[in-house]
Design a protein around this motif. Structure first.
Motif, PDB file in Angstrom:
ATOM      1  N   GLY A   1      26.132  35.294  33.972  1.00  0.00           N
ATOM      2  CA  GLY A   1      25.985  36.002  33.230  1.00  0.00           C
ATOM      3  C   GLY A   1      27.030  37.389  34.101  1.00  0.00           C
ATOM      4  N   ILE A   2      27.800  38.204  33.460  1.00  0.00           N
ATOM      5  CA  ILE A   2      29.650  38.581  34.473  1.00  0.00           C
ATOM      6  C   ILE A   2      28.925  39.838  34.229  1.00  0.00           C
ATOM      7  CG2 ILE A   2      31.423  39.589  34.045  1.00  0.00           C
ATOM      8  CD1 ILE A   2      31.586  36.749  32.537  1.00  0.00           C
ATOM      9  N   LEU A   3      28.726  40.676  35.353  1.00  0.00           N
ATOM     10  CA  LEU A   3      28.503  42.396  35.182  1.00  0.00           C
ATOM     11  C   LEU A   3      30.786  42.863  35.812  1.00  0.00           C
ATOM     12  CD1 LEU A   3      27.574  45.031  35.007  1.00  0.00           C
ATOM     13  CD2 LEU A   3      25.913  44.874  37.471  1.00  0.00           C
ATOM     14  N   GLY A   4      31.219  43.981  34.895  1.00  0.00           N
ATOM     15  CA  GLY A   4      32.660  44.562  35.471  1.00  0.00           C
ATOM     16  C   GLY A   4      31.668  45.810  36.050  1.00  0.00           C
ATOM     17  N   GLY A   5      32.660  46.420  36.213  1.00  0.00           N
ATOM     18  CA  GLY A   5      32.558  48.041  36.823  1.00  0.00           C
ATOM     19  C   GLY A   5      33.741  47.970  38.022  1.00  0.00           C
ATOM     20  N   SER A   6      34.109  49.176  37.858  1.00  0.00           N
ATOM     21  CA  SER A   6      34.611  49.896  39.551  1.00  0.00           C
ATOM     22  C   SER A   6      34.134  50.083  40.657  1.00  0.00           C
ATOM     23  CB  SER A   6      34.906  51.208  39.051  1.00  0.00           C
ATOM     24  OG  SER A   6      34.296  52.208  38.285  1.00  0.00           O
ATOM     25  N   PHE A   7      32.940  50.123  40.806  1.00  0.00           N
ATOM     26  CA  PHE A   7      31.887  50.070  41.540  1.00  0.00           C
ATOM     27  C   PHE A   7      32.733  50.692  42.847  1.00  0.00           C
ATOM     28  CE2 PHE A   7      31.140  46.043  39.137  1.00  0.00           C
ATOM     29  CZ  PHE A   7      29.713  45.950  39.103  1.00  0.00           C
ATOM     30  N   ASP A   8      32.635  52.217  42.067  1.00  0.00           N
ATOM     31  CA  ASP A   8      33.096  53.210  43.382  1.00  0.00           C
ATOM     32  C   ASP A   8      32.492  53.968  43.596  1.00  0.00           C
ATOM     33  OD1 ASP A   8      35.181  53.720  44.351  1.00  0.00           O
ATOM     34  OD2 ASP A   8      36.687  55.031  42.988  1.00  0.00           O
TER      35      ASP A   8
ATOM     36  N   GLU B   1      41.991  57.989  36.320  1.00  0.00           N
ATOM     37  CA  GLU B   1      41.740  58.018  37.770  1.00  0.00           C
ATOM     38  C   GLU B   1      42.413  56.807  38.288  1.00  0.00           C
ATOM     39  OE1 GLU B   1      40.272  61.281  38.941  1.00  0.00           O
ATOM     40  OE2 GLU B   1      40.951  62.753  37.800  1.00  0.00           O
ATOM     41  N   PRO B   2      43.352  56.429  39.022  1.00  0.00           N
ATOM     42  CA  PRO B   2      42.874  55.447  40.167  1.00  0.00           C
ATOM     43  C   PRO B   2      41.378  55.671  41.189  1.00  0.00           C
ATOM     44  CG  PRO B   2      44.387  56.540  41.036  1.00  0.00           C
ATOM     45  CD  PRO B   2      43.942  57.441  40.102  1.00  0.00           C
ATOM     46  N   PRO B   3      40.628  54.450  41.754  1.00  0.00           N
ATOM     47  CA  PRO B   3      39.769  54.345  41.694  1.00  0.00           C
ATOM     48  C   PRO B   3      39.317  55.196  43.418  1.00  0.00           C
ATOM     49  CG  PRO B   3      40.026  52.350  41.263  1.00  0.00           C
ATOM     50  CD  PRO B   3      41.220  52.888  40.893  1.00  0.00           C
ATOM     51  N   ARG B   4      38.340  55.511  44.172  1.00  0.00           N
ATOM     52  CA  ARG B   4      38.262  56.708  45.259  1.00  0.00           C
ATOM     53  C   ARG B   4      38.439  55.508  46.603  1.00  0.00           C
ATOM     54  NH1 ARG B   4      33.816  61.177  44.301  1.00  0.00           N
ATOM     55  NH2 ARG B   4      35.015  62.337  42.754  1.00  0.00           N
ATOM     56  N   ALA B   5      38.172  54.790  46.558  1.00  0.00           N
ATOM     57  CA  ALA B   5      38.325  53.653  47.779  1.00  0.00           C
ATOM     58  C   ALA B   5      39.151  52.346  47.429  1.00  0.00           C
ATOM     59  CB  ALA B   5      36.421  53.157  47.700  1.00  0.00           C
ATOM     60  N   ALA B   6      39.505  52.466  48.003  1.00  0.00           N
ATOM     61  CA  ALA B   6      40.844  51.164  47.773  1.00  0.00           C
ATOM     62  C   ALA B   6      39.857  49.992  47.294  1.00  0.00           C
ATOM     63  CB  ALA B   6      40.930  50.317  48.902  1.00  0.00           C
ATOM     64  N   ALA B   7      40.734  48.328  46.392  1.00  0.00           N
ATOM     65  CA  ALA B   7      39.695  47.973  46.283  1.00  0.00           C
ATOM     66  C   ALA B   7      39.114  46.380  47.706  1.00  0.00           C
ATOM     67  CB  ALA B   7      41.081  46.654  45.416  1.00  0.00           C
ATOM     68  N   ALA B   8      39.325  46.326  48.003  1.00  0.00           N
ATOM     69  CA  ALA B   8      38.879  45.610  49.330  1.00  0.00           C
ATOM     70  C   ALA B   8      37.586  46.674  49.874  1.00  0.00           C
ATOM     71  CB  ALA B   8      39.830  45.111  50.055  1.00  0.00           C
ATOM     72  N   GLU B   9      37.672  47.393  49.520  1.00  0.00           N
ATOM     73  CA  GLU B   9      36.593  49.132  50.354  1.00  0.00           C
ATOM     74  C   GLU B   9      35.614  48.575  49.260  1.00  0.00           C
ATOM     75  OE1 GLU B   9      38.715  52.196  50.827  1.00  0.00           O
ATOM     76  OE2 GLU B   9      38.863  52.274  52.446  1.00  0.00           O
ATOM     77  N   ARG B  10      36.003  48.207  47.616  1.00  0.00           N
ATOM     78  CA  ARG B  10      34.849  48.395  46.607  1.00  0.00           C
ATOM     79  C   ARG B  10      34.520  46.825  46.810  1.00  0.00           C
ATOM     80  NH1 ARG B  10      36.829  48.631  41.878  1.00  0.00           N
ATOM     81  NH2 ARG B  10      39.098  49.052  42.801  1.00  0.00           N
ATOM     82  N   VAL B  11      35.241  46.055  46.777  1.00  0.00           N
ATOM     83  CA  VAL B  11      34.157  44.185  47.276  1.00  0.00           C
ATOM     84  C   VAL B  11      33.612  44.706  48.041  1.00  0.00           C
ATOM     85  CG1 VAL B  11      35.236  42.235  47.619  1.00  0.00           C
ATOM     86  CG2 VAL B  11      36.381  43.274  45.604  1.00  0.00           C
ATOM     87  N   ALA B  12      33.871  45.036  49.573  1.00  0.00           N
ATOM     88  CA  ALA B  12      33.112  45.074  50.707  1.00  0.00           C
ATOM     89  C   ALA B  12      31.685  45.841  50.206  1.00  0.00           C
ATOM     90  CB  ALA B  12      33.688  45.117  51.766  1.00  0.00           C
ATOM     91  N   MET B  13      31.021  46.101  49.854  1.00  0.00           N
ATOM     92  CA  MET B  13      30.876  47.457  49.133  1.00  0.00           C
ATOM     93  C   MET B  13      29.403  46.903  48.183  1.00  0.00           C
ATOM     94  SD  MET B  13      31.309  51.588  48.868  1.00  0.00           S
ATOM     95  CE  MET B  13      33.096  51.291  48.174  1.00  0.00           C
ATOM     96  N   ALA B  14      30.316  46.183  47.794  1.00  0.00           N
ATOM     97  CA  ALA B  14      29.849  45.196  46.566  1.00  0.00           C
ATOM     98  C   ALA B  14      29.157  43.540  47.419  1.00  0.00           C
ATOM     99  CB  ALA B  14      30.567  45.222  45.259  1.00  0.00           C
ATOM    100  N   ARG B  15      29.550  43.163  48.141  1.00  0.00           N
ATOM    101  CA  ARG B  15      29.245  42.495  49.103  1.00  0.00           C
ATOM    102  C   ARG B  15      27.462  42.778  49.138  1.00  0.00           C
ATOM    103  NH1 ARG B  15      34.273  39.444  50.144  1.00  0.00           N
ATOM    104  NH2 ARG B  15      34.638  38.404  48.417  1.00  0.00           N
TER     105      ARG B  15
END
Length: 84
Positions: free
Chosen positions: A6-13, A48-62
Motif C-alpha cells: 500500500g502507498i500513503l502519500g501526503g505532505s506530513f506537515d 504554499e510550501p510546507p512549514r517544515a523542511a523535507a528532512a524534518e517531515r521525513v524524520a517526524m513520519a519515521r
C-alpha cells in the motif's frame, strides 16, 4: 509470491494520528505486507510550501510510524524537484 504493498502519500506537515490510523486500517483490511509512507517534496494541490523542511517531515513520519513495523517511510519524493 509477490508482496502486497500500500502507498500513503501526503505532505506530513506534521504527520498525525490520522495518518497512522488510515495506514493501519488499510494494512489490516487489505492484508497488506507493507505500507510505503511517502512524504511529498512539493504537494501538488497546495499553493504554499510546507512549514517544515523535507528532512524534518521525513524524520517526524519515521517517529509517527515507529511502532508500525509494516510501515516504511520512503524519502524519495522529497529528494526530487517538482510536485510529487
Amino acid at each position: 509470491m509477490s508482496a502486497v504493498l500500500g502507498i500513503l502519500g501526503g505532505s506530513f506537515d506534521p504527520p498525525h494520528e490520522g495518518h497512522v490510523a488510515i495506514a493501519t486500517a488499510a494494512w489490516r483490511q487489505l492484508r497488506l505486507d507493507r505500507v510505503l509512507v511517502l512524504p511529498a517534496g512539493q504537494a501538488p494541490l497546495r499553493d504554499e510550501p510546507p512549514r517544515a523542511a523535507a528532512a524534518e517531515r521525513v524524520a517526524m513520519a519515521r517517529l509517527a510510524f515507529a511502532d508500525a513495523p509494516w510501515a516504511v517511510v520512503d524519502p524519495r519524493e522529497t529528494l526530487r524537484p517538482g510536485p510529487s
